[in-house]
Design a protein around this motif. Structure first.
Motif, mmCIF file in Angstrom:
data_model
loop_
_atom_site.group_PDB
_atom_site.id
_atom_site.type_symbol
_atom_site.label_atom_id
_atom_site.label_comp_id
_atom_site.label_asym_id
_atom_site.label_seq_id
_atom_site.Cartn_x
_atom_site.Cartn_y
_atom_site.Cartn_z
ATOM 1 N N SER A 1 49.349 26.628 35.816
ATOM 2 C CA SER A 1 49.731 27.764 36.659
ATOM 3 C C SER A 1 51.132 28.284 36.340
ATOM 4 O O SER A 1 51.477 29.401 36.726
ATOM 5 C CB SER A 1 49.656 27.360 38.135
ATOM 6 N N ARG A 2 51.926 27.478 35.624
ATOM 7 C CA ARG A 2 53.282 27.921 35.261
ATOM 8 C C ARG A 2 53.384 28.328 33.789
ATOM 9 O O ARG A 2 54.489 28.424 33.243
ATOM 10 C CB ARG A 2 54.296 26.830 35.589
ATOM 11 N N LEU B 1 48.579 32.578 32.277
ATOM 12 C CA LEU B 1 48.807 32.373 30.850
ATOM 13 C C LEU B 1 48.902 33.713 30.111
ATOM 14 O O LEU B 1 49.716 33.862 29.188
ATOM 15 C CB LEU B 1 47.676 31.524 30.262
ATOM 16 N N ARG B 2 48.090 34.667 30.518
ATOM 17 C CA ARG B 2 48.161 35.993 29.887
ATOM 18 C C ARG B 2 49.523 36.634 30.147
ATOM 19 O O ARG B 2 50.157 37.178 29.236
ATOM 20 C CB ARG B 2 47.051 36.896 30.426
ATOM 21 N N VAL C 1 50.596 39.488 26.814
ATOM 22 C CA VAL C 1 49.542 40.181 26.076
ATOM 23 C C VAL C 1 48.691 40.960 27.074
ATOM 24 O O VAL C 1 48.782 40.774 28.287
ATOM 25 C CB VAL C 1 48.670 39.204 25.270
ATOM 26 N N LEU C 2 47.835 41.833 26.545
ATOM 27 C CA LEU C 2 47.080 42.739 27.399
ATOM 28 C C LEU C 2 45.789 42.148 27.945
ATOM 29 O O LEU C 2 45.365 42.474 29.047
ATOM 30 C CB LEU C 2 46.773 44.037 26.630
ATOM 31 N N THR C 3 45.139 41.269 27.168
ATOM 32 C CA THR C 3 43.806 40.821 27.562
ATOM 33 C C THR C 3 43.752 39.309 27.728
ATOM 34 O O THR C 3 44.516 38.557 27.107
ATOM 35 C CB THR C 3 42.756 41.236 26.514
ATOM 36 N N LEU C 4 42.800 38.877 28.555
ATOM 37 C CA LEU C 4 42.580 37.444 28.729
ATOM 38 C C LEU C 4 42.060 36.804 27.458
ATOM 39 O O LEU C 4 42.331 35.622 27.191
ATOM 40 C CB LEU C 4 41.593 37.218 29.879
#
Length: 372
Positions: free
Chosen positions: A47-48, A271-272, A277-280
């Motif tokens: 989560s971090r 994480l994204r 970045v733009l996408t998962l």
């Protein structure tokens, strides 16, 4: 992978063994995963985020361990000297617990949380024979296994076979868990690599102690799920033949977090954002690249592959069959044994098969010659 919810499922699974449930075990893995990982009962993994410069350091350090000549750069195990205390003793057996400073080098030590610097181990041994006429197996923790209890229960019945059990508490788990971490949900991706690398070094050092200090005639390493991945790595690196026994284990953490049930327990949005970045899908691709460092097939073939026994489940929602077969293909001479069920049900119901694999793997080893 221990969780209190297991007790609520145990009776249901025991009823199911009398009928052919087949693929429904696979569905049950997903039901259990949904209860544990897709609700607000507990936080998600990572989560971090990725771990920043710590992750970059670990990637560099781990990549240096895989030169063209297999295994050349892995340092020899460091001999540790646990400080032991007796928990209980009977006429037939003794349980001791020990502590020792993790043998990780200064780079890894500085990356580990302070709570994980001191390792804890439990040691259950029979008193009927001298160590040179006995075997000992080191048991590594699966995801969520924060205590010694489950692994001591697995190893306890083996006392009558003159097989001792040594149980290592993993970094980031139990008393070694960082203060801000909830349960087994690691805060950063770098924590997963740290957990693995430190576990490998500590297990190698314990095997070294069992061999040179305690003088056991045979040794082995086992683990379930994540612990099985670590056991396979340790077994491949040990300088002499040992029994290597991964249970319900993938060939890589990529499988667990990008294909299996745990992909639903991963904080992909965090994480994204951390990766900017733009996408998962970009975040998932980065995860695949990072976790490729945990690919067991990159490790050397163990000194005695005939003493390698994988135990896998037929309908595992966490570990697909192709991942198990990649391990066997990479290590010719190893054996795969299949048990009926999924990941969770096999964890609960097939301890007998795990024990049999331990006994059979050790039987395939030569006894160490006693010093004159």
């Amino acid at each position: 992978m221990y969780n209190p919810l297991f007790s609520k499922f145990r009776f249901l699974f025991q009823e199911m063994v009398t009928v052919n449930m087949g693929p429904l075990y696979y569905a049950l893995d997903h039901v259990y995963g949904a209860l544990c990982h897709r609700t607000k009962i507990s936080p998600q993994f990572f989560s971090r985020g990725w771990g920043g410069s710590k992750l970059e350091l670990l990637e560099r350090v781990i990549n240096q361990l895989f030169p063209e000549v297999e295994g050349r750069n892995w340092p020899p195990p460091t001999l540790v000297q646990p400080n032991w205390k007796t928990v209980w003793e009977s006429k037939d057996a003794c349980l001791r617990e020990g502590v020792f400073r993790t043998p990780c080098d200064e780079v890894l030590l500085n990356a580990l949380p302070p709570e994980s610097h001191i390792a804890r181990v439990a040691f259950l041994s029979p008193k009927s024979q001298q160590p040179q006429k006995m075997a000992c197996v080191v048991h590594l923790a699966g995801t969520g296994d924060h205590s010694f209890e489950r692994r001591l229960r697995l190893g306890g019945p083996l006392l009558k076979e003159n097989i001792a059990t040594m149980v290592l508490e993993s970094p980031f788990y139990g008393r070694r868990r960082p203060m801000l971490q909830r349960g087994s949900k690691l805060l950063c991706v770098s924590d997963l690599l740290l957990l693995g690398r430190a576990t490998i070094e500590e297990a190698r050092s314990l095997l070294h102690w069992l061999d040179y200090e305690a003088g056991f005639g045979k040794m082995g390493i086992c683990g379930l799920s994540m612990g099985g991945v670590h056991a396979a790595m340790v077994g491949s690196l040990h300088p002499t033949p040992i029994a290597t026994l991964p249970f319900l284990s993938p060939h890589s953490a990529v499988v667990a977090f990008c294909e299996g049930v745990l992909k639903h327990a991963t904080a992909w949005e965090a994480l994204r954002e951390d990766l900017a970045v733009l996408t998962l899908e970009e975040a998932r691709e980065r995860m695949r690249n990072v976790l490729s460092l945990t690919d067991v097939t990159r490790f050397p073939i163990p000194k005695n592959p005939n003493a390698v026994i994988f135990v896998a489940a037929t309908d595992d929602g966490y570990i697909p069959k192709h991942s198990v077969m990649e391990l066997q293909k990479a290590w010719p001479g190893s054996e795969v044994r299949w048990v009926s069920g999924g990941h969770v049900s096999s964890y609960l119901l097939h301890n007998g098969e795990f024990r049999k694999a331990i006994v059979d793997g050790l039987d395939r080893l030569q006894w160490k010659e006693s010093p004159l």
